[in-house]
Design an enzyme around this catalytic site. Sequence first.
Site, PDB file in Angstrom:
ATOM      1  N   LEU A 162      -4.644  -0.952 -14.426  1.00  0.00           N
ATOM      2  CA  LEU A 162      -3.728  -0.947 -13.286  1.00  0.00           C
ATOM      3  C   LEU A 162      -2.372  -0.371 -13.674  1.00  0.00           C
ATOM      4  O   LEU A 162      -1.797   0.446 -12.947  1.00  0.00           O
ATOM      5  CB  LEU A 162      -3.565  -2.370 -12.747  1.00  0.00           C
ATOM      6  CG  LEU A 162      -4.788  -2.961 -12.042  1.00  0.00           C
ATOM      7  CD1 LEU A 162      -4.680  -4.477 -11.962  1.00  0.00           C
ATOM      8  CD2 LEU A 162      -4.940  -2.372 -10.643  1.00  0.00           C
ATOM      9  N   GLN A 163      -1.870  -0.797 -14.834  1.00  0.00           N
ATOM     10  CA  GLN A 163      -0.559  -0.314 -15.270  1.00  0.00           C
ATOM     11  C   GLN A 163      -0.583   1.178 -15.567  1.00  0.00           C
ATOM     12  O   GLN A 163       0.415   1.884 -15.344  1.00  0.00           O
ATOM     13  CB  GLN A 163      -0.103  -1.084 -16.510  1.00  0.00           C
ATOM     14  CG  GLN A 163       1.359  -0.859 -16.870  1.00  0.00           C
ATOM     15  CD  GLN A 163       2.308  -1.434 -15.819  1.00  0.00           C
ATOM     16  OE1 GLN A 163       2.236  -2.618 -15.490  1.00  0.00           O
ATOM     17  NE2 GLN A 163       3.185  -0.596 -15.280  1.00  0.00           N
ATOM     18  N   SER A 164      -1.714   1.692 -16.043  1.00  0.00           N
ATOM     19  CA  SER A 164      -1.807   3.126 -16.332  1.00  0.00           C
ATOM     20  C   SER A 164      -1.669   3.947 -15.049  1.00  0.00           C
ATOM     21  O   SER A 164      -1.051   5.015 -15.055  1.00  0.00           O
ATOM     22  CB  SER A 164      -3.115   3.447 -17.054  1.00  0.00           C
ATOM     23  OG  SER A 164      -4.239   3.236 -16.220  1.00  0.00           O
ATOM     24  N   SER A 221      -5.197  -5.450 -16.384  1.00  0.00           N
ATOM     25  CA  SER A 221      -3.785  -5.091 -16.401  1.00  0.00           C
ATOM     26  C   SER A 221      -3.548  -3.704 -17.000  1.00  0.00           C
ATOM     27  O   SER A 221      -2.721  -2.936 -16.493  1.00  0.00           O
ATOM     28  CB  SER A 221      -3.004  -6.136 -17.192  1.00  0.00           C
ATOM     29  OG  SER A 221      -1.629  -5.871 -17.157  1.00  0.00           O
ATOM     30  N   ASP A 257     -15.991 -10.044 -16.835  1.00  0.00           N
ATOM     31  CA  ASP A 257     -16.116 -10.665 -15.509  1.00  0.00           C
ATOM     32  C   ASP A 257     -17.494 -10.465 -14.882  1.00  0.00           C
ATOM     33  O   ASP A 257     -17.877 -11.210 -13.983  1.00  0.00           O
ATOM     34  CB  ASP A 257     -15.061 -10.098 -14.561  1.00  0.00           C
ATOM     35  CG  ASP A 257     -13.644 -10.435 -14.985  1.00  0.00           C
ATOM     36  OD1 ASP A 257     -13.493 -11.179 -15.976  1.00  0.00           O
ATOM     37  OD2 ASP A 257     -12.690  -9.959 -14.341  1.00  0.00           O
ATOM     38  N   GLU A 263     -10.912  12.529  21.708  1.00  0.00           N
ATOM     39  CA  GLU A 263     -10.721  13.080  23.042  1.00  0.00           C
ATOM     40  C   GLU A 263     -12.048  13.211  23.781  1.00  0.00           C
ATOM     41  O   GLU A 263     -12.140  12.923  24.976  1.00  0.00           O
ATOM     42  CB  GLU A 263     -10.045  14.454  22.960  1.00  0.00           C
ATOM     43  CG  GLU A 263      -8.709  14.447  22.241  1.00  0.00           C
ATOM     44  CD  GLU A 263      -8.806  14.775  20.760  1.00  0.00           C
ATOM     45  OE1 GLU A 263      -7.959  15.528  20.269  1.00  0.00           O
ATOM     46  OE2 GLU A 263      -9.747  14.280  20.098  1.00  0.00           O
ATOM     47  N   CYS A 270     -11.512  20.448  20.720  1.00  0.00           N
ATOM     48  CA  CYS A 270     -11.124  19.499  21.761  1.00  0.00           C
ATOM     49  C   CYS A 270     -10.148  20.124  22.753  1.00  0.00           C
ATOM     50  O   CYS A 270     -10.139  19.782  23.929  1.00  0.00           O
ATOM     51  CB  CYS A 270     -10.504  18.251  21.132  1.00  0.00           C
ATOM     52  SG  CYS A 270     -11.679  17.249  20.199  1.00  0.00           S
TER      53      CYS A 270
END
Length: 356
Positions: free
Chosen positions: A293-295, A290, A205, A53, A87
């Site tokens: 991520l799966q956890s 994997s 990696d 604003e 604001c």
Amino acid sequence: MTQDEKYISRCIQLAKNGLCNTPPNPMVGAVIVYQDRIIGEGYHIRCGEGHAEVNAIASVKDESLLRQSTLYVSLEPCSHYGKTPPCADLIIRKGIPRVVVGCTDPFPLVSGRGIQKLRDAGVEVKVGVLEQECKDLIRRFVTFNLKQRPYITLKWAQSADGFIDVLRQEGTPVKLSSPLTSMYVHKLRAEHQAILVGRKTALLDNPSLTVREWYGKNPLRLVIDRDLSLPASLRLFDGSTPTWVFTSKEKASRPNLTYVRLDFGQDILPQIAQALCENKVQSLLVEGGSTLLQSFIDRGMWDEIYAEHTSAVLGKGVPAPAIPSGIPVGYSIRDNSVIGHCKKTQSKMPDSPIKK
């Protein structure tokens, strides 16, 4: 689309420009309209600076027009002193007669106070225009404050037959992403405050986890290394970007490298979330293997998932994580790859006590 919806839509568009810089504050956009013509607009650029604003009002060349204008804003104007003045007070002082609000502030102790202050001063206030879209805009802010954890996005790429990599002990990982989708991943990195991988991903990696193919700030790098077995030669430890190592051991930190001790006898994911929350890290991108991520999926600790489906066929390898059943997934095509995207239904934001 109504006139009010048109201008709130523009507020949302403006607000998104602050995605990488506003945390821990929410993204907000504002537009000032005089006789169906935009005469000022702004958004919250970064935390600690002027709100949307304030920036919109400052952009108006002829302030006398404010007394005959409508202010559109995606989130209820604040009514309290923080790093900047309220604001709502500025709007009243400038004599703006009408304000259209996308959604109210989600927190019970604050919700509706800015709106009520405006109405008490004689300002006409309309609330709830494109309300769901405005709530979605601040979903990271809401998750961080109401759930006391970062907003968590999971990302992976998988082959046509459902694998994310070949089985290996060393060597180069299978490249599934295209140059375009790799750039998209770097865009996601720039939009998150932190990025997490597990020990195995870091070792096999040797990722940099930086933003190289998109404009933006590198996220805080996070790696799980329970026994501190990762070699110091990894790119994660090059000192170029702040990095945290989650471990069970005590070790003194050094510049750009912090060791965070966890209790591995307990579930470490809530501990990681708590450590990030205590350091005002509002969003987390998980790019691990994997298992990691799966956890997150199994514990329900996720908010969005991006799964890239490629045409490559691996035959065997590391299975891709499984998206929970019953979660609707939308798909888009990018450079001959299909990006599956799903978003968990957000917890209902508290209703405002103020009438719309």
